[in-house]
Design a protein around this motif. Structure first.
Motif, mmCIF file in Angstrom:
data_model
loop_
_atom_site.group_PDB
_atom_site.id
_atom_site.type_symbol
_atom_site.label_atom_id
_atom_site.label_comp_id
_atom_site.label_asym_id
_atom_site.label_seq_id
_atom_site.Cartn_x
_atom_site.Cartn_y
_atom_site.Cartn_z
ATOM 1 N N GLY A 173 0.806 -1.204 0.000
ATOM 2 C CA GLY A 173 0.000 0.000 0.000
ATOM 3 C C GLY A 173 0.842 1.259 0.000
ATOM 4 O O GLY A 173 2.038 1.230 -0.311
ATOM 5 N N ARG A 174 0.198 2.375 0.394
ATOM 6 C CA ARG A 174 0.859 3.686 0.367
ATOM 7 C C ARG A 174 0.310 4.553 1.486
ATOM 8 O O ARG A 174 -0.897 4.562 1.752
ATOM 9 C CB ARG A 174 0.610 4.355 -0.987
ATOM 10 C CG ARG A 174 1.251 5.724 -1.165
ATOM 11 C CD ARG A 174 1.000 6.251 -2.577
ATOM 12 N NE ARG A 174 -0.372 6.711 -2.752
ATOM 13 C CZ ARG A 174 -0.750 7.997 -2.678
ATOM 14 N NH1 ARG A 174 0.131 8.940 -2.413
ATOM 15 N NH2 ARG A 174 -2.011 8.330 -2.876
ATOM 16 N N VAL A 175 1.188 5.286 2.151
ATOM 17 C CA VAL A 175 0.758 6.270 3.141
ATOM 18 C C VAL A 175 0.134 7.449 2.410
ATOM 19 O O VAL A 175 0.750 8.037 1.514
ATOM 20 C CB VAL A 175 1.939 6.747 4.007
ATOM 21 C CG1 VAL A 175 1.508 7.910 4.900
ATOM 22 C CG2 VAL A 175 2.477 5.611 4.864
ATOM 23 N N VAL A 176 -1.084 7.808 2.786
ATOM 24 C CA VAL A 176 -1.767 8.930 2.139
ATOM 25 C C VAL A 176 -1.944 10.116 3.079
ATOM 26 O O VAL A 176 -2.330 11.195 2.642
ATOM 27 C CB VAL A 176 -3.136 8.494 1.574
ATOM 28 C CG1 VAL A 176 -2.955 7.467 0.464
ATOM 29 C CG2 VAL A 176 -4.044 7.938 2.660
ATOM 30 N N GLN A 177 -1.667 9.922 4.336
ATOM 31 C CA GLN A 177 -1.682 11.040 5.288
ATOM 32 C C GLN A 177 -0.805 10.662 6.480
ATOM 33 O O GLN A 177 -0.819 9.516 6.942
ATOM 34 C CB GLN A 177 -3.108 11.345 5.772
ATOM 35 C CG GLN A 177 -3.212 12.613 6.605
ATOM 36 C CD GLN A 177 -4.644 12.879 7.067
ATOM 37 O OE1 GLN A 177 -5.210 12.113 7.822
ATOM 38 N NE2 GLN A 177 -5.229 13.970 6.598
ATOM 39 N N GLY A 178 -0.022 11.641 6.957
ATOM 40 C CA GLY A 178 0.804 11.406 8.133
ATOM 41 C C GLY A 178 2.250 11.087 7.835
ATOM 42 O O GLY A 178 2.983 10.668 8.739
ATOM 43 N N MET A 179 2.701 11.294 6.589
ATOM 44 C CA MET A 179 4.111 11.047 6.287
ATOM 45 C C MET A 179 5.017 11.919 7.136
ATOM 46 O O MET A 179 6.140 11.516 7.481
ATOM 47 C CB MET A 179 4.382 11.290 4.806
ATOM 48 C CG MET A 179 4.047 10.122 3.911
ATOM 49 S SD MET A 179 4.999 8.610 4.261
ATOM 50 C CE MET A 179 6.660 9.143 3.896
ATOM 51 N N ASP A 180 4.552 13.102 7.494
ATOM 52 C CA ASP A 180 5.379 13.989 8.319
ATOM 53 C C ASP A 180 5.670 13.375 9.681
ATOM 54 O O ASP A 180 6.714 13.638 10.280
ATOM 55 C CB ASP A 180 4.685 15.345 8.489
ATOM 56 C CG ASP A 180 3.265 15.231 9.027
ATOM 57 O OD1 ASP A 180 2.568 14.273 8.653
ATOM 58 O OD2 ASP A 180 2.855 16.093 9.829
#
Length: 325
Positions: free
Chosen positions: A219-226
């Motif tokens: 999958g992929r991170v779509v929010q919260g990478m910071d």
């Protein structure tokens, strides 16, 4: 004064290489538009609601840290068995209280059971499978819509987007796979190709495309990478934390569908099979904001943002997009 022109002998191998290297491989060439083209912000502002898809709660994970929530959009179309196993682990609360054990600069953040190699201390996997066959790629069949970028790529014959994820494919072998772009989530493994999703990592640096088809991406991170990219870097080999107290504790990992709707992140993602997304790619291929002097005319797969935005629940209308610059 005459100008002498020297003709170099044509080596047979060079001739052969040139004959099979189509000019299109250099990618699109920047051409000044006859009329101003929209910027990414303008493309997003003009995009119709039908060009956006809401996250599927059954295929969305919430990684809860002390610093806040990380939202992961799972990819069952590429790794159905691993996605199912990760959800089984989350529903068994396997990850709760485990730790982020590795933060390697310009590479990955990785979490799981720090005692996984010690059978006496390792956390049981509950109903999850201990080993799954690798899901490095899948058939590039008709049920996988693929929007191809015209640019050449160093790692794959064709690149583009499939099911909302950066992907690649090979028409000769009939296979397609996800690409290791920023924010992609993979299942850690040892030397054997098998894995089970109990150890996961997120790409936090320059795209390590050499990992493509060597790790199962889920999958992929779509929010919260910071919340991941700011974590202290590990001082040990490969960015592992050397002392237990350095590890970052995971509060919980949950499948969004298992939470009350009021506790879910109400997000939507720009669909990659739309004219809006094609216009967005062109706006990034040729930057036309006032600051830019030269529109490059090319773009790399992992430099194409896939915008995510928060929906305004009260009015049931989207707020401003939260895509990267």
């Amino acid at each position: 004064m005459s100008l002498r022109v020297t003709t170099w002998p044509r080596h047979p191998l060079l001739v052969a290489l040139l004959s099979v290297a189509p000019s299109a491989e250099v990618g699109p060439v920047a051409v000044p538009p006859s009329a101003p083209a929209p910027t990414m912000a303008e493309v997003l502002a003009a995009s119709p609601p039908t060009d956006w898809r809401r996250l599927d709660p059954e295929n969305t994970l919430y990684l809860e840290l002390a610093g806040g929530r990380v939202v992961i959009d799972l990819a069952p179309g590429f790794a159905p068995n691993h996605v199912a196993n990760v959800k089984t682990l989350a529903r068994a609360k396997y990850f709760d209280g485990l730790t982020i054990n590795r933060v390697q600069d310009n590479y990955v953040v990785q979490w799981g059971d720090a005692d996984a190699e010690d059978p006496a201390k390792a956390r049981p996997l509950a109903d999850a499978k201990a080993s799954l066959a690798a899901e490095f790629d899948r058939p590039a069949s008709d049920d996988l819509p693929f929007w191809r970028l015209p640019e050449a790529d160093a790692y794959a014959p064709e690149i583009g987007f499939a099911s909302g994820f950066p992907a690649a494919r090979d028409a000769r072998t009939g296979r397609a796979w996800l690409a290791h772009c920023y924010g992609m989530v993979g299942a850690g493994r040892g030397n054997a190709p098998e894995s089970n999703g109990s150890e996961l990592y997120v790409v936090i640096g320059h795209a390590p495309r050499h990992l493509d088809r060597n790790v199962t991406l889920v999958g992929r991170v779509v929010q919260g990478m910071d919340r991941l990219s700011i974590l202290p870097r590990g001082t040990g080999a490969m960015g592992f934390y050397e002392e237990p107290e350095q590890r970052v504790r995971i509060r919980s990992v949950r499948v969004a569908a298992d939470l009350p709707e009021a506790e879910r992140a109400d997000l939507e993602i720009l669909r990659t099979d739309t004219k809006s997304f094609q216009s967005l790619v062109e706006s990034r291929r040729n930057r036309r904001e006032d600051w830019f002097i030269y529109p490059v005319g090319r773009i790399e797969l992992c430099n194409v943002p896939i915008p995510v935005r928060v929906r305004a629940a009260a009015a049931n209308r989207p707020t401003a997009a939260t895509a990267p610059n």
